[in-house]
Design a protein around this motif. Sequence first.
Motif, PDB file in Angstrom:
ATOM      1  N   GLU A  61     -19.734 -43.900 -28.553  1.00 31.44           N
ATOM      2  CA  GLU A  61     -21.078 -44.390 -28.895  1.00 31.44           C
ATOM      3  C   GLU A  61     -21.649 -43.543 -30.020  1.00 31.44           C
ATOM      4  O   GLU A  61     -21.536 -42.317 -30.008  1.00 31.44           O
ATOM      5  CB  GLU A  61     -22.016 -44.343 -27.685  1.00 31.44           C
ATOM      6  CG  GLU A  61     -23.374 -44.961 -27.974  1.00 31.44           C
ATOM      7  CD  GLU A  61     -24.357 -44.876 -26.812  1.00 31.44           C
ATOM      8  OE1 GLU A  61     -25.268 -45.711 -26.752  1.00 31.44           O
ATOM      9  OE2 GLU A  61     -24.219 -43.952 -25.977  1.00 31.44           O
ATOM     10  N   LEU A  62     -22.248 -44.207 -30.987  1.00 29.42           N
ATOM     11  CA  LEU A  62     -22.918 -43.538 -32.092  1.00 29.42           C
ATOM     12  C   LEU A  62     -24.365 -44.002 -32.127  1.00 29.42           C
ATOM     13  O   LEU A  62     -24.644 -45.202 -32.155  1.00 29.42           O
ATOM     14  CB  LEU A  62     -22.245 -43.871 -33.421  1.00 29.42           C
ATOM     15  CG  LEU A  62     -22.958 -43.420 -34.700  1.00 29.42           C
ATOM     16  CD1 LEU A  62     -23.081 -41.896 -34.746  1.00 29.42           C
ATOM     17  CD2 LEU A  62     -22.237 -43.941 -35.945  1.00 29.42           C
ATOM     18  N   GLY A  63     -25.279 -43.044 -32.114  1.00 25.17           N
ATOM     19  CA  GLY A  63     -26.700 -43.346 -32.235  1.00 25.17           C
ATOM     20  C   GLY A  63     -27.306 -42.531 -33.364  1.00 25.17           C
ATOM     21  O   GLY A  63     -26.979 -41.353 -33.534  1.00 25.17           O
ATOM     22  N   MET A  64     -28.172 -43.152 -34.142  1.00 22.58           N
ATOM     23  CA  MET A  64     -28.856 -42.467 -35.234  1.00 22.58           C
ATOM     24  C   MET A  64     -30.276 -43.005 -35.338  1.00 22.58           C
ATOM     25  O   MET A  64     -30.496 -44.208 -35.209  1.00 22.58           O
ATOM     26  CB  MET A  64     -28.116 -42.677 -36.565  1.00 22.58           C
ATOM     27  CG  MET A  64     -26.699 -42.151 -36.584  1.00 22.58           C
ATOM     28  SD  MET A  64     -25.875 -42.321 -38.209  1.00 22.58           S
ATOM     29  CE  MET A  64     -25.508 -44.081 -38.223  1.00 22.58           C
ATOM     30  N   VAL A  65     -31.221 -42.099 -35.585  1.00 22.13           N
ATOM     31  CA  VAL A  65     -32.619 -42.483 -35.777  1.00 22.13           C
ATOM     32  C   VAL A  65     -33.140 -41.768 -37.014  1.00 22.13           C
ATOM     33  O   VAL A  65     -33.102 -40.538 -37.095  1.00 22.13           O
ATOM     34  CB  VAL A  65     -33.490 -42.121 -34.559  1.00 22.13           C
ATOM     35  CG1 VAL A  65     -34.946 -42.524 -34.815  1.00 22.13           C
ATOM     36  CG2 VAL A  65     -32.972 -42.793 -33.295  1.00 22.13           C
ATOM     37  N   LYS A  66     -33.642 -42.536 -37.963  1.00 23.20           N
ATOM     38  CA  LYS A  66     -34.219 -41.956 -39.183  1.00 23.20           C
ATOM     39  C   LYS A  66     -35.689 -41.605 -38.960  1.00 23.20           C
ATOM     40  O   LYS A  66     -36.380 -42.224 -38.152  1.00 23.20           O
ATOM     41  CB  LYS A  66     -34.129 -42.954 -40.349  1.00 23.20           C
ATOM     42  CG  LYS A  66     -32.744 -43.147 -40.922  1.00 23.20           C
ATOM     43  CD  LYS A  66     -32.812 -44.120 -42.112  1.00 23.20           C
ATOM     44  CE  LYS A  66     -31.436 -44.405 -42.676  1.00 23.20           C
ATOM     45  NZ  LYS A  66     -31.496 -45.380 -43.786  1.00 23.20           N
ATOM     46  N   ASP A  80     -35.857 -46.775 -38.965  1.00 20.75           N
ATOM     47  CA  ASP A  80     -34.915 -47.655 -38.291  1.00 20.75           C
ATOM     48  C   ASP A  80     -33.832 -46.879 -37.538  1.00 20.75           C
ATOM     49  O   ASP A  80     -33.495 -45.751 -37.879  1.00 20.75           O
ATOM     50  CB  ASP A  80     -34.282 -48.648 -39.269  1.00 20.75           C
ATOM     51  CG  ASP A  80     -33.680 -47.973 -40.486  1.00 20.75           C
ATOM     52  OD1 ASP A  80     -34.366 -47.134 -41.092  1.00 20.75           O
ATOM     53  OD2 ASP A  80     -32.522 -48.266 -40.828  1.00 20.75           O
ATOM     54  N   GLU A  81     -33.304 -47.548 -36.515  1.00 19.55           N
ATOM     55  CA  GLU A  81     -32.288 -46.971 -35.640  1.00 19.55           C
ATOM     56  C   GLU A  81     -30.939 -47.654 -35.874  1.00 19.55           C
ATOM     57  O   GLU A  81     -30.874 -48.800 -36.315  1.00 19.55           O
ATOM     58  CB  GLU A  81     -32.695 -47.145 -34.171  1.00 19.55           C
ATOM     59  CG  GLU A  81     -34.022 -46.482 -33.833  1.00 19.55           C
ATOM     60  CD  GLU A  81     -34.465 -46.761 -32.398  1.00 19.55           C
ATOM     61  OE1 GLU A  81     -33.700 -47.474 -31.669  1.00 19.55           O
ATOM     62  OE2 GLU A  81     -35.538 -46.295 -31.999  1.00 19.55           O
ATOM     63  N   PHE A  82     -29.891 -46.909 -35.559  1.00 17.67           N
ATOM     64  CA  PHE A  82     -28.529 -47.445 -35.592  1.00 17.67           C
ATOM     65  C   PHE A  82     -27.888 -47.078 -34.267  1.00 17.67           C
ATOM     66  O   PHE A  82     -27.853 -45.911 -33.883  1.00 17.67           O
ATOM     67  CB  PHE A  82     -27.734 -46.835 -36.747  1.00 17.67           C
ATOM     68  CG  PHE A  82     -26.323 -47.365 -36.890  1.00 17.67           C
ATOM     69  CD1 PHE A  82     -26.008 -48.249 -37.908  1.00 17.67           C
ATOM     70  CD2 PHE A  82     -25.319 -46.968 -36.018  1.00 17.67           C
ATOM     71  CE1 PHE A  82     -24.709 -48.748 -38.050  1.00 17.67           C
ATOM     72  CE2 PHE A  82     -24.020 -47.456 -36.147  1.00 17.67           C
ATOM     73  CZ  PHE A  82     -23.719 -48.344 -37.166  1.00 17.67           C
ATOM     74  N   GLY A 183     -30.849 -38.175 -20.295  1.00 13.30           N
ATOM     75  CA  GLY A 183     -29.981 -37.750 -21.385  1.00 13.30           C
ATOM     76  C   GLY A 183     -28.614 -38.388 -21.374  1.00 13.30           C
ATOM     77  O   GLY A 183     -28.275 -39.197 -20.513  1.00 13.30           O
ATOM     78  N   HIS A 184     -27.830 -38.006 -22.401  1.00 12.24           N
ATOM     79  CA  HIS A 184     -26.440 -38.436 -22.579  1.00 12.24           C
ATOM     80  C   HIS A 184     -26.313 -39.926 -22.862  1.00 12.24           C
ATOM     81  O   HIS A 184     -25.315 -40.541 -22.510  1.00 12.24           O
ATOM     82  CB  HIS A 184     -25.585 -38.032 -21.370  1.00 12.24           C
ATOM     83  CG  HIS A 184     -25.502 -36.555 -21.190  1.00 12.24           C
ATOM     84  ND1 HIS A 184     -24.837 -35.731 -22.084  1.00 12.24           N
ATOM     85  CD2 HIS A 184     -26.037 -35.751 -20.245  1.00 12.24           C
ATOM     86  CE1 HIS A 184     -24.950 -34.483 -21.666  1.00 12.24           C
ATOM     87  NE2 HIS A 184     -25.673 -34.464 -20.565  1.00 12.24           N
ATOM     88  N   ARG A 185     -27.317 -40.491 -23.522  1.00 14.27           N
ATOM     89  CA  ARG A 185     -27.185 -41.769 -24.195  1.00 14.27           C
ATOM     90  C   ARG A 185     -27.689 -41.538 -25.607  1.00 14.27           C
ATOM     91  O   ARG A 185     -28.748 -40.942 -25.810  1.00 14.27           O
ATOM     92  CB  ARG A 185     -27.973 -42.871 -23.494  1.00 14.27           C
ATOM     93  CG  ARG A 185     -27.369 -43.264 -22.151  1.00 14.27           C
ATOM     94  CD  ARG A 185     -25.897 -43.678 -22.253  1.00 14.27           C
ATOM     95  NE  ARG A 185     -25.681 -44.769 -23.162  1.00 14.27           N
ATOM     96  CZ  ARG A 185     -25.749 -46.055 -22.797  1.00 14.27           C
ATOM     97  NH1 ARG A 185     -26.037 -46.363 -21.545  1.00 14.27           N
ATOM     98  NH2 ARG A 185     -25.500 -46.997 -23.672  1.00 14.27           N
ATOM     99  N   ALA A 186     -26.952 -42.058 -26.579  1.00  8.47           N
ATOM    100  CA  ALA A 186     -27.099 -41.588 -27.952  1.00  8.47           C
ATOM    101  C   ALA A 186     -28.506 -41.760 -28.507  1.00  8.47           C
ATOM    102  O   ALA A 186     -29.107 -40.807 -29.005  1.00  8.47           O
ATOM    103  CB  ALA A 186     -26.075 -42.282 -28.845  1.00  8.47           C
ATOM    104  N   ILE A 187     -29.068 -42.961 -28.459  1.00  8.83           N
ATOM    105  CA  ILE A 187     -30.384 -43.180 -29.063  1.00  8.83           C
ATOM    106  C   ILE A 187     -31.462 -42.390 -28.331  1.00  8.83           C
ATOM    107  O   ILE A 187     -32.356 -41.802 -28.963  1.00  8.83           O
ATOM    108  CB  ILE A 187     -30.735 -44.686 -29.082  1.00  8.83           C
ATOM    109  CG1 ILE A 187     -29.929 -45.402 -30.172  1.00  8.83           C
ATOM    110  CG2 ILE A 187     -32.230 -44.906 -29.333  1.00  8.83           C
ATOM    111  CD1 ILE A 187     -30.274 -44.987 -31.595  1.00  8.83           C
TER     112      ILE A 187
END
Length: 319
Positions: A61-66, A80-82, A183-187
């Motif tokens: 899993e990949l999570g990213m938040v700008k 935006d989120e990915f 915790g332990h979920r990417a977003i």
Amino acid sequence: MEAHDLKKLAAILSESDQYRVTEKYKKPEFYNTDDSSDKLIGVFLDIEATGLSCNKDKLIELGMVKFEYTQDGRIFSLLDEFSSYQDPNMPIPEVISKLTGITDDMVKGHQINENEVASYLEDVDIIIAHNAGFDRVFLEMTFPNIALKAWGCSMYDIDWKIEGISSHKLEYIAYKYNFFFKGHRAIVDCLAGIHILAQELLNSRQAVLKQLLVNALAVRFKLYANNSPYESKDLLKARGYKWSMNQNDKHRAWYIELTEDKVAEEINYLRSNIYGGSSINIPVEIFDAYSRFSGNDKQLLDPLKHQEKLEWFQSLCLG
């Protein structure tokens, strides 16, 4: 019980020295209102994987938040989120599924598009992770053509201990800032990480993000105390040296990572207390925010970039 009743109860408990009340994380609309300062774009990144080894484990899993920020450490709007799963083409260990809640069925058939990741990161000025040495390596292994970016680490680029926070775990740091999250979920981890960066340090009262930026963007020297006498190991450990265990380390030796302003003092210490000679041979690696935490030699910058600093270091060793 209604929300306003819960708030009243929380206020009553907080006033007592018998209880401590923490609040569930709630995504804010913004942290600071807009002003005339030039904004930069940061991203908090989190990776879940089948394990800790970049050689045998895989990203799931990949999570990213700008977010918008300024150089003084203020955070403004969340952007935006990915978020996406990745099929590792191997069974997810039961312990990882219990930790993250991610199962084989959830990731089956999912594939993250490298071009989409590259496009998302294109306008980003810095990538921040809570253990960048883990997240950067897995990102590079999975997406080897991603462009170089500056990296910072909310675990190691903040002196949490001096701020009265004894654990580096994200959930514990959140607790010290009076909020909790699952915790332990990417977003979710990314949003919690940004929330912490938006706070003030508990003792120094500096913006958390400001200290991270100062430390992340500093040039660093990794000194290896090669062939140090065995009896000196306790002295080196007491001074903050660690034994080289990372598979990417080029030397099996005690090492320490220092900012440039501490290098001359350290060379003098090694000369006087460890090696006992006027001229010493100390291998060194010089990193900046673009090369630090990388496990891929191809991602490291041209060594000529720091040639002057390397020559200065070598002159110190010669005495």
